[in-house]
Structure formats: structure tokens, C-alpha cells
Scaffold this active site. Structure first.
Site, mmCIF file in Angstrom:
data_model
loop_
_atom_site.group_PDB
_atom_site.id
_atom_site.type_symbol
_atom_site.label_atom_id
_atom_site.label_comp_id
_atom_site.label_asym_id
_atom_site.label_seq_id
_atom_site.Cartn_x
_atom_site.Cartn_y
_atom_site.Cartn_z
ATOM 1 N N ASP A 183 -7.508 -27.743 60.676
ATOM 2 C CA ASP A 183 -8.765 -28.177 60.066
ATOM 3 C C ASP A 183 -8.936 -29.685 60.282
ATOM 4 O O ASP A 183 -8.136 -30.290 61.002
ATOM 5 C CB ASP A 183 -8.777 -27.808 58.565
ATOM 6 N N SER A 228 -2.265 -29.924 54.945
ATOM 7 C CA SER A 228 -2.389 -28.472 55.173
ATOM 8 C C SER A 228 -1.773 -28.146 56.537
ATOM 9 O O SER A 228 -2.483 -27.863 57.493
ATOM 10 C CB SER A 228 -3.862 -28.060 55.121
ATOM 11 N N HIS A 283 3.167 -31.562 75.723
ATOM 12 C CA HIS A 283 4.282 -32.186 76.453
ATOM 13 C C HIS A 283 4.394 -31.616 77.866
ATOM 14 O O HIS A 283 4.833 -32.308 78.777
ATOM 15 C CB HIS A 283 5.594 -32.021 75.685
ATOM 16 N N GLY A 286 1.966 -32.343 84.987
ATOM 17 C CA GLY A 286 0.844 -31.415 84.869
ATOM 18 C C GLY A 286 1.213 -30.132 84.140
ATOM 19 O O GLY A 286 2.371 -29.899 83.787
#
Ligand code: HEM
Ligand SMILES: *[C@@H]1O[C@H](CO)[C@@H](O)[C@H](O)[C@H]1NC(C)=O
Ligand SMILES: CC(=O)N[C@H]1CO[C@H](CO)[C@@H](O)[C@@H]1O
Length: 318
Positions: free
Chosen positions: A246, A241, A68, A74
Site C-alpha cells: 500500500d 503494514s 537485485h 540485467g
């Protein structure tokens, strides 16, 4: 606070502010602070570790905060600014569901950095945010990567400058948003893999239950139970998870178990499905592409000594 998060849906009409061109890219480099603050990375690593031990929300919240921040004005830590008149980025409805734990990760790390006399007031909040995002990822089991440093902090934060993607975006809307940040469709898909961490509140996905045919029916009835039994602060994890970084997020999409519409559409739309399948079957490829994409995200709108400052307190311009 959960009801405030509903504001996400009514915030579509925020005024757009042009993104800074990524003109200051050249100054960024991994060892920017090696003589200024030699222990910087160790200090941030151990501070983030402590924050993560205090709350499982710390890592997801700090990662989302970095996105965000970079997406609006930027990567200049403008998301951290608290303006006394109440007109600042984090109080835009699109930011209201940013968890306080994420802000705390940054404030804790900044305090730890500034407690080293060599480092005091010499490391930007924007760089601490980039390092904290990396630590949140790697300490959740994700890839470790060199973080480019040398950002300066912005001085401006307003509600009106906040333009963020919404959970009901389709592929074209996602692509158009991310192309505004200089990111391609495959980089957008890799970055969406950030939803391997954390959770979303019912208002962000409840409208899909029973209406979105791409949602697995068993998953839909689970979510229905979650949200109807807890209408004010029900939530669900973005993947099975939620504290492990992952590729389960992508495998989940293959089963119709993506929580957000903007995530599931990456599989439903045949133009992006191949990339989802690739990441679902190859975690190493996902990690490599995620690192490249978040490094590129970290270059968006970077400020220089001429256009920014090293903020002393991340919440207030100097
Ligand atoms: C592709 C467009 C994206 C959309 C539409 C989107 C939308 C959302 C929404 C609606 C939530 C739930 C917020 C809540 O209930 O409080 C969320 C959470 C989250 N997002 Fe995104 N997001 C996007 C991209 C990203 C990117 C690029 C990253 C980082 C690489 C990211 C990281 C996260 C994380 C870690 C959370 C969990 C936060 C927590 O548990 O506190 N998102 N996102
Ligand atoms: C959701 O749960 C409510 C209450 O149990 C039920 O009346 C409704 O039909 C369910 N909707 C869907 C789409 O499963
Ligand atoms: C998470 C968070 O800090 N949310 C804030 C968003 O803005 C509203 C309105 O100012 C605050 O009340 C929330 O605390």
C-alpha cells in the site's frame, strides 16, 4: 546470518561491471508463452500463493530478489546461480541478507511450471522471477499488472559484478544509481515504494538512531529498544503494514518514520518531497507509477536466445 549482513557496509568497493544495454526490449511481450505453456500464469500464481502461506517473508523476499537480479547483469536470473567455487552474486556481501525464502519462492514456482509436460524446460527462470514478483505484489494487496515475458537466462554470475544502492545513499547517489538502469528520479521513488513490504536488520538503520535529525524521536527510541535488546538479529519493518502492499510507506516518511536513510531522504530532500507527498495522498497514482517503473526495470539487460538460455535448474547454468 545477521552478522554476515553487516558486510553490506563494507562492500562499497566492489568492482563495477557494465550493464547490458537494453537492446533486446522488443522481444518482450505479455503473452509470450501463451501457446508454449498456456497455464503458466495460473501455475505461478498458485505456487506463490502456497509459498506465501508457508511464510510471510516469501513475498517481500521474492520482490527484493527481482530488483537485485535486474540491477546486476540485467533481468537474467543470474542472482539465482550457485557456483561451485563460491564466486557468485548472491554471495557478495550486498546480497547476503537476501532471505532464503525468496530463492525458495522461485525454485518452487519453477518446479511447479516444469511439472506441466507442456512447459517443462521451456520457461526461463528470469521470467518466473518477473511473474513471482508480480504475484508477490498483487497477492499482498498491491496492483495486478501484465508482465512482459520472453527473457532468457544468463550463464554468468560473479561477486565482482554486484553493484547495488546502499541504505545510506543520499538523493544524488540514488539518482545516479538508478539513472544507470535507465530510470528517472520519479521512477526511483515509485520503486522505493517496494519498501511497503518487508523488514530490515538493525545494522542497516541503527547508525541513524540519535544521530539523524530527520528521524522522529519516538520512532528512534522504539528502534533503539529493538536493536539494543537484540543486537545480533534485531530487525524492524520497513513500514507499519509490512505484509500489505500500500502507500503507507510514503505516509510514514512524512512522519519521519522511514527506516532506511535512503527512504527518509526522499522526503527530507525538497527535490523529491513533492513526489512522496503525491504518493502519500494518492495510492492509485503510486500503484500506476509503480507498475510502469517495475515494467521498465523488467526490461533492463534482457537476454535473447543468442545471448542466453532456458535454464533447467535455476541454480545452475545448463
Ligand atoms: C532505492 C534503493 C534501495 C536501497 C538502498 C535498498 C536497501 C534495502 C535494505 C538495506 C533492505 C533491508 C535488507 C535486510 O535487512 O535484510 C531492503 C529490503 C527490501 N527491499 Fe530494498 N533497497 C532499495 C530499493 C529497492 C527496490 C527498487 C525494491 C523493489 C521494488 C526493493 C525491495 C525491497 C524489499 C521488498 C525488502 C524487504 C525484504 C525482506 O523483508 O526480506 N528495494 N532494501
Ligand atoms: C539507546 O538505549 C540505550 C540503552 O537503553 C541508552 O543507553 C541510549 O542512550 C539510547 N540511545 C538513544 C539514542 O536513544
Ligand atoms: C540469505 C543467504 O542465503 N545468505 C548467504 C549469503 O552468503 C553467505 C556466505 O556464503 C552464506 O553463508 C549465507 O547463507
Amino acid at each position: 546470518m545477521a552478522s554476515l549482513r553487516l558486510g553490506f557496509f563494507v562492500a562499497a568497493a566492489v568492482v563495477s561491471a557494465a550493464l547490458m544495454p537494453p537492446s533486446a526490449v522488443a522481444q518482450l511481450r505479455p503473452y509470450y508463452y501463451s501457446s508454449i505453456c498456456p497455464n503458466l500464469e495460473v501455475i505461478v500464481r498458485s505456487s506463490v500463493q502456497q509459498s506465501m502461506a508457508q511464510s510471510p517473508i516469501s513475498a517481500p523476499a521474492a520482490l527484493r530478489l527481482f530488483f537485485h537480479d535486474c540491477a546486476v547483469r540485467g533481468c537474467d536470473a543470474s542472482i539465482m546461480i550457485v557456483n561451485s567455487n563460491g564466486d557468485d552474486e548472491w554471495r557478495n556481501p550486498d546480497n547476503q541478507s537476501l532471505k532464503p525464502e525468496g530463492f525458495q519462492v522461485i525454485l518452487n514456482a519453477k518446479a511447479a511450471v516444469d511439472s506441466d509436460p507442456r512447459c517443462q524446460y521451456k520457461v526461463s527462470c528470469a521470467d518466473i522471477m518477473a511473474l513471482a514478483a508480480r504475484e508477490s505484489i498483487s497477492q499482498s494487496g498491491g496492483p495486478y499488472y501484465e508482465v512482459e515475458l520472453g527473457r532468457y537466462d544468463g550463464r554468468v554470475s560473479t561477486k565482482a559484478s554486484v553493484v547495488l544502492p546502499h541504505a545510506n545513499f543520499n538523493l544524488d547517489q540514488l539518482n545516479s544509481y538508478f539513472s544507470g538502469l535507465g530510470l528517472s528520479q520519479s521512477e526511483m521513488i515509485a520503486l522505493s515504494g517496494g519498501h511497503t513490504l518487508g523488514a530490515a536488520d538493525c545494522p542497516f538503520f541503527q547508525y541513524r538512531i540519535g544521530t539523524d535529525p530527520t528521524m522522529d524521536p519516538n520512532f528512534a527510541s522504539q528502534l533503539n529498544a529493538t536493536c539494543s535488546s537484540n543486537p545480533t538479529n534485531g530487525f524492524a519493518f520497513l513500514d507499519p503494514s509490512p505484509v500489505t502492499f500500500d502507500n503507507a510507506f510514503f505516509r510514514n516518511l512524512q512522519g519521519g518514520k522511514g527506516l532506511l536513510g535512503s527512504d527518509q531522504v526522499l522526503y527530507s530532500d525538497t527535490r523529491s518531497r513533492g513526489t512522496v507527498n503525491y504518493y502519500a495522498s494518492n495510492q492509485g497514482a503510486f500503484f500506476g507509477d509503480f507498475v510502469a517503473a517495475i515494467t521498465k526495470l523488467g526490461r533492463v539487460g534482457v537476454k535473447t536466445a543468442a545471448t542466453g538460455e532456458i535454464r533447467r535448474d535455476c541454480r545452475f547454468p545448463n
